[in-house]
Design an enzyme around this catalytic site. Structure first.
Site, PDB file in Angstrom:
ATOM      1  N   LYS A 223      33.584   2.013  75.426  1.00  0.00           N
ATOM      2  CA  LYS A 223      34.115   1.746  74.085  1.00  0.00           C
ATOM      3  C   LYS A 223      35.630   1.632  74.196  1.00  0.00           C
ATOM      4  O   LYS A 223      36.328   2.624  74.339  1.00  0.00           O
ATOM      5  CB  LYS A 223      33.767   2.870  73.101  1.00  0.00           C
ATOM      6  CG  LYS A 223      34.043   2.429  71.663  1.00  0.00           C
ATOM      7  CD  LYS A 223      34.280   3.566  70.699  1.00  0.00           C
ATOM      8  CE  LYS A 223      35.675   4.127  70.753  1.00  0.00           C
ATOM      9  NZ  LYS A 223      36.774   3.178  70.431  1.00  0.00           N
TER      10      LYS A 223
ATOM     11  N   GLU B 117      54.632  14.229  71.445  1.00  0.00           N
ATOM     12  CA  GLU B 117      54.509  12.972  72.192  1.00  0.00           C
ATOM     13  C   GLU B 117      54.742  11.860  71.167  1.00  0.00           C
ATOM     14  O   GLU B 117      53.893  11.618  70.301  1.00  0.00           O
ATOM     15  CB  GLU B 117      53.119  12.821  72.818  1.00  0.00           C
ATOM     16  CG  GLU B 117      53.026  11.546  73.634  1.00  0.00           C
ATOM     17  CD  GLU B 117      51.624  11.182  74.109  1.00  0.00           C
ATOM     18  OE1 GLU B 117      50.650  11.409  73.374  1.00  0.00           O
ATOM     19  OE2 GLU B 117      51.511  10.663  75.239  1.00  0.00           O
TER      20      GLU B 117
HETATM   21  P1  NAD Z   1      43.457   7.898  70.742  1.00  0.00           P
HETATM   22  O1  NAD Z   1      43.110   9.223  71.289  1.00  0.00           O
HETATM   23  O2  NAD Z   1      43.779   7.775  69.312  1.00  0.00           O
HETATM   24  O3  NAD Z   1      42.288   6.859  71.028  1.00  0.00           O
HETATM   25  C1  NAD Z   1      41.811   6.631  72.350  1.00  0.00           C
HETATM   26  C2  NAD Z   1      40.365   6.192  72.291  1.00  0.00           C
HETATM   27  O4  NAD Z   1      39.587   7.294  71.845  1.00  0.00           O
HETATM   28  C3  NAD Z   1      40.092   5.055  71.316  1.00  0.00           C
HETATM   29  O5  NAD Z   1      39.113   4.207  71.890  1.00  0.00           O
HETATM   30  C4  NAD Z   1      39.546   5.775  70.091  1.00  0.00           C
HETATM   31  O6  NAD Z   1      38.690   4.982  69.306  1.00  0.00           O
HETATM   32  C5  NAD Z   1      38.772   6.900  70.744  1.00  0.00           C
HETATM   33  N1  NAD Z   1      38.562   8.095  69.927  1.00  0.00           N
HETATM   34  C6  NAD Z   1      39.386   8.632  69.005  1.00  0.00           C
HETATM   35  N2  NAD Z   1      38.833   9.737  68.487  1.00  0.00           N
HETATM   36  C7  NAD Z   1      37.646   9.911  69.108  1.00  0.00           C
HETATM   37  C8  NAD Z   1      36.586  10.872  68.998  1.00  0.00           C
HETATM   38  N3  NAD Z   1      36.658  11.888  68.142  1.00  0.00           N
HETATM   39  N4  NAD Z   1      35.497  10.734  69.784  1.00  0.00           N
HETATM   40  C9  NAD Z   1      35.402   9.721  70.669  1.00  0.00           C
HETATM   41  N5  NAD Z   1      36.358   8.764  70.804  1.00  0.00           N
HETATM   42  C10 NAD Z   1      37.477   8.868  70.043  1.00  0.00           C
HETATM   43  O7  NAD Z   1      44.661   7.357  71.658  1.00  0.00           O
HETATM   44  P2  NAD Z   1      45.438   5.986  71.551  1.00  0.00           P
HETATM   45  O8  NAD Z   1      46.363   6.066  70.386  1.00  0.00           O
HETATM   46  O9  NAD Z   1      44.504   4.847  71.679  1.00  0.00           O
HETATM   47  O10 NAD Z   1      46.269   6.009  72.920  1.00  0.00           O
HETATM   48  C11 NAD Z   1      47.456   6.726  73.073  1.00  0.00           C
HETATM   49  C12 NAD Z   1      47.199   8.061  73.734  1.00  0.00           C
HETATM   50  O11 NAD Z   1      46.527   7.863  74.984  1.00  0.00           O
HETATM   51  C13 NAD Z   1      48.476   8.786  74.073  1.00  0.00           C
HETATM   52  O12 NAD Z   1      48.327  10.145  73.762  1.00  0.00           O
HETATM   53  C14 NAD Z   1      48.607   8.571  75.575  1.00  0.00           C
HETATM   54  O13 NAD Z   1      49.389   9.532  76.233  1.00  0.00           O
HETATM   55  C15 NAD Z   1      47.186   8.603  76.010  1.00  0.00           C
HETATM   56  N6  NAD Z   1      47.013   7.952  77.309  1.00  0.00           N
HETATM   57  C16 NAD Z   1      46.808   8.736  78.402  1.00  0.00           C
HETATM   58  C17 NAD Z   1      46.697   8.153  79.672  1.00  0.00           C
HETATM   59  C18 NAD Z   1      46.515   9.011  80.911  1.00  0.00           C
HETATM   60  O14 NAD Z   1      46.216   8.461  81.974  1.00  0.00           O
HETATM   61  N7  NAD Z   1      46.674  10.311  80.828  1.00  0.00           N
HETATM   62  C19 NAD Z   1      46.780   6.767  79.809  1.00  0.00           C
HETATM   63  C20 NAD Z   1      46.980   5.993  78.650  1.00  0.00           C
HETATM   64  C21 NAD Z   1      47.089   6.597  77.400  1.00  0.00           C
END
Ligand code: NAD
Length: 487
Positions: free
Chosen positions: A183, A390
């Site tokens: 997803k 962040e």
């Molecule tokens: P997000 O957590 O809002 O969303 C990420 C994904 O998770 C999306 O596909 C979203 O639909 C899904 N999601 C959200 N809530 C969920 C739930 N309750 N259950 C299942 N899926 C859920 O993050 P974002 O805004 O898309 O991305 C930014 C974040 O990602 C930042 O915090 C960044 O640091 C992190 N990130 C981490 C890495 C790493 O390697 N550590 C790499 C890239 C991004």
């Protein structure tokens, strides 16, 4: 030929990709282009029924193709053919990616997409090289530690590097013999569909990669809680990572790798090459407009060189040229959404209200789309919102130190421990800090990954559990069984 394109002319694969077919879907979440704010389509939202269908398709594909049980070299070959096709179709993939996301098309073909193809090849090579072990036992028995795939892996990815993040999940899971239901983020879902279509065109069994579109609360929750998903592989925010842990705990127990948020420090000592440090630091907060998990957003610099370094960083931060992601000359990205830009702005304002001094930036850009100025904030203490949160935008804070102890204390963050940077020419200090920094990655005299995918990436503290990339990511997609035979 220029990579620039007209965003109104790009066909998008709107729907879910299940069993090797695009299942068109209508309605859902309105999508706006970050580069100009224009509404262009909706992201469909998969409910539990569609997730069920995708998981069934993955199970059926595993069974029909015996993907986990074929000669491992066949998996290697199939994945390599997919990587070749990704490279051959890089320009089409780049346009789909650039349309929805913050990634400029000019950075995608030789950057994100080429790296993704390389990483798929890297993981493909593990398929026939990593295996089971014989265990030392007495001579009346034979002990084996058998390595096996999990079955169906559920993967969820964020919006900031959509193709790369999909590759990080799909490469090791497939090489290890699993099928995947992926997803992608509801803000940037179409490049993952196209990647999966290319996999089928390259000869991977239909149904091995299924891509379901949707949001976290509906589609993500149904996916991670599905009883036939044997392992969850997640990249995103720490908040969503916690919600997934909770959901998995409530619906059944399964292993998880979680790659989460960061607030990474960059430490600069007076003996460092300051020009090199300034380039790396400015680059790390302006690349993708700071929307990178590892962005080095907390500069911690030795007081005697702080002014010199600040001047050099300020100059370099302003150098990147903003523009729409579909213009091949664009260097500086928009923010993903108006909502995220407003969040960045509110944290910057709170940081200034708490005593911070904004040395540059601090405002939205006078430009179409959701652009935010590269921002540098000085005079911040450890409780300042710009240090605690962040921000996920082009915002750098600056703090100074006089002793190594002070530098180390400032580097430690109460929540995050994803990456860190160290600039010094003192080898002993390098080793001391490499041992003491509380982060999953320490970059010394640089602030970026190399193309050697063998170095794993992952966080300490609430930046995550487990690793992506490297041998560890492959092994995380296999489970072991102990077999003991009495002879
Ligand atoms: P997000 O957590 O809002 O969303 C990420 C994904 O998770 C999306 O596909 C979203 O639909 C899904 N999601 C959200 N809530 C969920 C739930 N309750 N259950 C299942 N899926 C859920 O993050 P974002 O805004 O898309 O991305 C930014 C974040 O990602 C930042 O915090 C960044 O640091 C992190 N990130 C981490 C890495 C790493 O390697 N550590 C790499 C890239 C991004």
């Amino acid at each position: 030929m220029s990579l620039s394109f007209d965003p109104d002319t790009i066909p998008l694969p709107v729907g879910h990709f299940i069993g090797g077919e695009l299942i068109p879907a209508e309605g859902g979440i309105e999508m706006r282009r970050p580069s100009d704010g224009k509404s262009y389509t909706d992201c469909p939202v998969a409910g539990p029924d569609l997730i069920e269908r995708a998981v069934d398709s993955a199970k059926a594909a595993l069974k029909a193709s015996n993907w986990g049980g074929v000669r491992p070299r066949e998996r290697t070959r199939a994945l390599q053919a997919w990587a070749d096709l990704i490279e051959a179709e890089a320009e089409t993939l780049a346009r789909i990616e650039a349309l929805s996301s913050t990634r400029p098309v000019g950075q995608l073909v030789a950057g994100d997409i080429a790296i993704t193809a390389e990483q798929i090849r890297f993981f493909a090579e593990f398929a026939d090289k990593e295996g089971s072990e014989l265990a030392p036992t007495d001579d009346t028995s034979l002990g084996m530690i058998m390595s096996e795939p999990y079955g169906v892996v559920g993967a969820i990815t964020p919006w900031n590097f959509p193709v790369s993040m999909a590759g990080w999940k799909l490469g090791p899971a497939l090489a290890a013999g699993n099928a995947v239901v992926l997803k992608p983020s509801e803000m940037t879902p179409f490049s993952a569909i196209y990647l999966a279509q290319l996999a089928v065109r390259a000869g991977l069994p239909a149904g091995l990669i299924n891509v379901v579109l949707g949001d976290g609360p509906t589609s993500g929750t149904a996916l991670t809680g599905h009883p036939e998903i044997a392992k969850v592989s997640f990249t995103g925010s720490t908040r969503a990572g916690s919600a997934i842990m909770e959901n998995v705990a409530r619906t059944g127990v399964k292993p998880m790798t979680l790659e989460l948020g960061g607030k990474s420090p960059q430490l600069v000592f007076a003996d460092a090459d300051l020009d090199r440090a300034a380039s790396a630091i400015a680059g790390s907060v302006t690349f993708n407009a700071g929307q990178a998990c590892v962005a080095g957003t907390r500069l911690i610099v030795e007081k005697s060189v702080a002014d010199r370094l600040t001047v050099a960083i300020l100059e370099k931060m302003k150098a990147a040229r903003p523009g729409p992601t579909w213009d091949a000359t664009t260097q500086y990205s928009p923010i993903i959404s108006e909502r995220q830009r407003a969040r960045i702005d509110s944290i910057v304002r709170a940081a200034v209200a708490a005593g911070g001094e904004c040395l540059t930036g601090g405002n939205s850009m006078d430009h179409a789309g959701y652009f935010y100025e590269p921002t540098l904030i000085a005079d911040v203490d450890q409780a300042n919102p710009a240090i605690v949160e962040e921000i996920f935008g082009p915002v750098l804070t600056i703090q100074t130190f006089e002793t190594e102890e002070e530098a180390l204390a400032l580097s430690s963050h109460p929540t995050y421990g994803l990456a860190s940077g160290l600039f010094t020419s003192d080898l002993s200090r390098t080793i001391r800090f490499a041992r003491k920094l509380e982060a999953g990655t320490v970059w010394v005299n640089r602030y970026s990954r190399s193309r050697d995918h063998i170095l794993p990436t992952g966080g300490y503290k609430r930046s995550g559990i487990g690793k992506d990339l490297g041998r560890e990511a492959y092994l995380a997609n296999r489970r072991t069984k102990s077999v003991l035979i009495s002879l």
